[in-house]
Design an enzyme around this catalytic site. Structure first.
Site, PDB file in Angstrom:
ATOM      1  N   LYS A  76       0.752  -1.218   0.187  1.00 23.63           N
ATOM      2  CA  LYS A  76      -0.157  -0.221  -0.066  1.00 23.63           C
ATOM      3  C   LYS A  76       0.861   1.255   0.015  1.00 23.63           C
ATOM      4  CE  LYS A  76      -4.025   1.838   2.656  1.00 23.63           C
ATOM      5  NZ  LYS A  76      -4.985   1.838   3.733  1.00 23.63           N
ATOM      6  N   SER A 151      -9.787   1.350   3.039  1.00 26.05           N
ATOM      7  CA  SER A 151      -8.990   2.103   1.954  1.00 26.05           C
ATOM      8  C   SER A 151      -7.974   1.439   1.288  1.00 26.05           C
ATOM      9  CB  SER A 151      -8.160   3.302   2.921  1.00 26.05           C
ATOM     10  OG  SER A 151      -7.316   2.864   3.839  1.00 26.05           O
ATOM     11  N   SER A 175      -9.590  -1.083   7.115  1.00 26.75           N
ATOM     12  CA  SER A 175      -9.100  -0.889   5.750  1.00 26.75           C
ATOM     13  C   SER A 175      -8.609  -2.060   5.215  1.00 26.75           C
ATOM     14  CB  SER A 175      -8.342   0.395   5.859  1.00 26.75           C
ATOM     15  OG  SER A 175      -9.217   1.381   5.477  1.00 26.75           O
TER      16      SER A 175
HETATM   17  N1  GLN Z   1     -13.153   3.511   6.409  1.00 27.86           N
HETATM   18  C1  GLN Z   1     -12.575   3.858   7.516  1.00 27.86           C
HETATM   19  C2  GLN Z   1     -12.068   5.640   7.488  1.00 27.86           C
HETATM   20  O1  GLN Z   1     -12.431   5.974   6.438  1.00 27.86           O
HETATM   21  C3  GLN Z   1     -11.149   3.147   8.019  1.00 27.86           C
HETATM   22  C4  GLN Z   1     -10.037   3.534   7.217  1.00 27.86           C
HETATM   23  C5  GLN Z   1      -8.872   2.611   7.500  1.00 27.86           C
HETATM   24  O2  GLN Z   1      -9.142   1.580   8.395  1.00 27.86           O
HETATM   25  N2  GLN Z   1      -7.787   3.325   7.262  1.00 27.86           N
HETATM   26  O3  GLN Z   1     -11.615   6.077   8.393  1.00 27.86           O
END
Ligand code: GLN
Length: 486
Positions: A76, A151, A175
């Site tokens: 990532k 994400s 995420s």
């Molecule tokens: N969807 C969650 C957010 O927008 C988690 C994102 C993540 O785990 N990086 O914060």
């Protein structure tokens, strides 16, 4: 792959070159996945090549007989790498090259893995669909009109498309687990402190963990094993031995007490999701698990708590992007303040701006006691709910990973709250610091004849990744996934 490379029956670059070829084939063009933001060069640099200035000579596996010898891995784009840019899918870091490497990435190299490229993501890991990337959304390889989740959507898509057997992501509120569910692969978030955060660009430091994707539980377990362990460079990493996660995977779940938390099964849950979940529970029962209903009463506050705390920490962490020290700078500015304002206005996308505004508000004098301080107290209650069920003899919890399958591109971009609600079942693990894993749990009717996959989530007490992955493996095997063809 690692076995073939260790035996010497294929050259060390073989799988890397194949992965690069495939990445190029699936990624570009009108219907391309857009899973990668940068790709490595074919053939090189060899893992043990002295790369001037990298300071990693002697740190890589010299003979290519490591745990992940020759295995192509995608990473990532919020994990710092020396060879490739690190942008967090943000304009403010466009073209940024880190002067150092994340510990997780360095450990990959030490294990003999080959970095294929950096994967697309929601900007600064803020989002649930990878549509918040400044460089365009990633498409779901199972259905290109759907999001891959987020994400870490690029990593999940790269694994689901078969480009790589495993990939690194990060999980602050789901995420890794949610995109794994949306793409039909495995995603594991370890206990907070299990993997070093050194070189992971900070979003919400008390929630962030590096996580692993795999096409099977075994692949995810091998990757996690390679990157886990204490690191003096991360004061929140914990000095604990890393268990043999891949070795005992087939021990099964006979006799284990699996709790089904009723708060994760609301009446509003889509009937098809409920049906797949009930079938999975039957499979666990058949595999010898003892099923018990449990309650985690503070779950209903989790999303609100998370969306106070995560933006608060983000607003502080993102203060460093001022146009002076990293990435893009608004060069026409005539004063320091103007430089900050112009660089940040140009550099950050709308979701990042929203989080900075929310977080700054929640921390401000006169409001922090109502928002930030209060959310911290609720966080403690959420953690205590889990401690109580473990103390009652529950070994693992089993829930759906997300309330539904992957949604269509564009479906939720106009409604941030609808987007936030796809995290209801995953944010609790980050708030409590416990490990979680998502494994495929069948499919549902998607309308238009497609069958998007679902994920089931196991949660475990801190440091219990090994039994958690054994349970995930048992469920996977019940669906006929052997991992052999990966
Ligand atoms: N969807 C969650 C957010 O927008 C988690 C994102 C993540 O785990 N990086 O914060």
């Amino acid at each position: 792959m690692a076995a073939a490379v260790r035996e010497g029956s294929v050259p060390a670059d073989h799988y890397l070159n194949k992965a690069l070829e495939q990445a190029r084939a699936v990624d570009r063009g009108h219907e391309g996945l857009n899973a990668f933001l940068a790709l490595a060069k074919p053939g090189g640099p060899a893992p043990d090549a002295p790369d001037s200035g990298s300071g990693r000579a002697g740190e890589t596996h010299p003979t290519g007989d490591g745990l992940l010898a020759g295995v192509p891995v995608a990473v990532k784009d919020n994990l710092c790498t020396l060879d490739l840019p690190t942008t967090c899918a943000s304009r403010i870091l466009e073209g940024y090259r880190s002067p150092y490497e994340a510990t997780a990435v360095r450990r990959l190299r030490v294990a003999g893995a080959r970095l294929v490229g950096k994967t697309n993501m929601d900007e600064f890991a803020m989002g649930s669909s990878t549509e918040n990337s400044a460089f365009g959304p990633t498409r779901n390889p199972r259905d290109r009109d759907r999001v891959p989740g987020g994400s870490s959507g690029g990593s999940a898509a790269a694994v689901a498309a078969g480009v790589v057997p495993c990939a690194l992501g990060s999980d602050t509120g789901g995420s890794v687990r949610q995109p794994a569910a949306f793409c039909g692969v495995v995603g594991v978030k370890p206990t907070y402190g299990r993997v070093s955060r050194y070189g992971l660009v900070a979003f919400a430091s008390s929630l962030d963990q590096v996580g692993a994707f795999g096409r099977s539980v075994l692949d995810a377990a091998l990757l996690l094993e390679a990157v886990a362990g204490y690191d003096p460079r991360d004061p929140t990493s914990v000095r604990r031995p890393v268990p043999d996660l891949s070795g005992g995977l087939d021990e099964g779940i006979r006799g284990r007490v699996v709790g089904l938390p009723r708060e994760y099964l609301p009446d509003t849950l889509a009937p098809e999701v409920r049906a797949r979940y009930d079938e999975a529970v039957e499979r666990l029962r058949e595999a010898g698990a003892r099923i018990r209903e449990v309650s985690l009463p503070h779950t209903r506050f989790a999303v609100s708590t998370y969306y106070v705390l995560a933006p608060a920490e983000a607003s502080s962490n993102l203060a460093r992007y001022d146009g002076v020290r990293y990435g893009g700078r608004a060069s026409e500015a005539r004063s320091t303040l103007e430089l900050y304002r112009a660089s940040r206005t140009r550099g950050f996308g709308p979701e990042v701006v929203r989080r900075i505004m929310l977080g700054t508000f929640g921390l401000s004098a006169g409001y922090h006691d109502q928002y930030y301080d209060r959310a911290q107290k609720v966080r403690a209650l959420i953690a205590r709910d889990f401690e109580r069920v473990w103390a009652d003899g529950v070994d693992l919890l089993f829930t759906p990973t997300a309330p539904g399958p992957a949604f269509r591109l564009g479906e939720r971009t106009a409604d941030p709250v609808a987007m936030y609600l796809s995290d209801v079942f995953t944010v609790t693990a980050n708030l409590a610091g416990i490990p979680g894993v998502s494994v495929p749990m069948g499919e549902v009717a998607g309308g238009g004849g497609d069958r998007p996959p679902l994920g089931g989530q196991f949660l475990a007490p801190p440091w219990h990744e090994a039994p958690m992955l054994q349970a995930a493996r048992a469920l996977e095997v019940s669906y006929g996934i052997t991992g052999e063809d990966t």
